[in-house]
Write a protein that holds these residues in place. Sequence first.
Motif, PDB file in Angstrom:
ATOM      1  N   GLY A  41       0.824  -1.206   0.000  1.00 54.52           N
ATOM      2  CA  GLY A  41       0.000   0.000   0.000  1.00 54.52           C
ATOM      3  C   GLY A  41       0.858   1.255   0.000  1.00 54.52           C
ATOM      4  N   ILE A  45       1.015   4.173  -2.887  1.00 58.59           N
ATOM      5  CA  ILE A  45       0.828   5.604  -2.603  1.00 58.59           C
ATOM      6  C   ILE A  45       2.031   6.393  -3.098  1.00 58.59           C
ATOM      7  CG2 ILE A  45       0.688   7.309  -0.735  1.00 58.59           C
ATOM      8  CD1 ILE A  45      -1.031   5.234   0.787  1.00 58.59           C
ATOM      9  N   PHE A  48       1.834   6.716  -6.811  1.00 65.95           N
ATOM     10  CA  PHE A  48       0.803   7.682  -7.170  1.00 65.95           C
ATOM     11  C   PHE A  48       1.302   9.108  -6.967  1.00 65.95           C
ATOM     12  CE2 PHE A  48      -2.748  10.406  -5.790  1.00 65.95           C
ATOM     13  CZ  PHE A  48      -3.464  10.435  -6.978  1.00 65.95           C
ATOM     14  N   MET A  49       1.956   9.362  -5.828  1.00 66.43           N
ATOM     15  CA  MET A  49       2.472  10.703  -5.557  1.00 66.43           C
ATOM     16  C   MET A  49       3.541  11.099  -6.569  1.00 66.43           C
ATOM     17  SD  MET A  49       0.779  12.037  -3.244  1.00 66.43           S
ATOM     18  CE  MET A  49      -0.409  11.587  -2.032  1.00 66.43           C
TER      19      MET A  49
END
Length: 59
Positions: A41, A45, A48-49
């Motif tokens: 996870g 993230i 994605f960032m």
Amino acid sequence: MKDPKKIVLFVLVVFILYVIITDPAKAADYVQVGFEGISNGAKAIGDFMTWVANGGKDD
């Protein structure tokens, strides 16, 4: 009536202790799966960032 959150937390703690005491190897497997899930996870993230920081452009 008692607070339902406290009751659920108590039942969860008792269940975790039961699993650890009756089958430590399986409990260790559960912990490993949990940490792998958290790691995956966090990586998602981070990806994605990075994508957002690059203006949402694909490679």
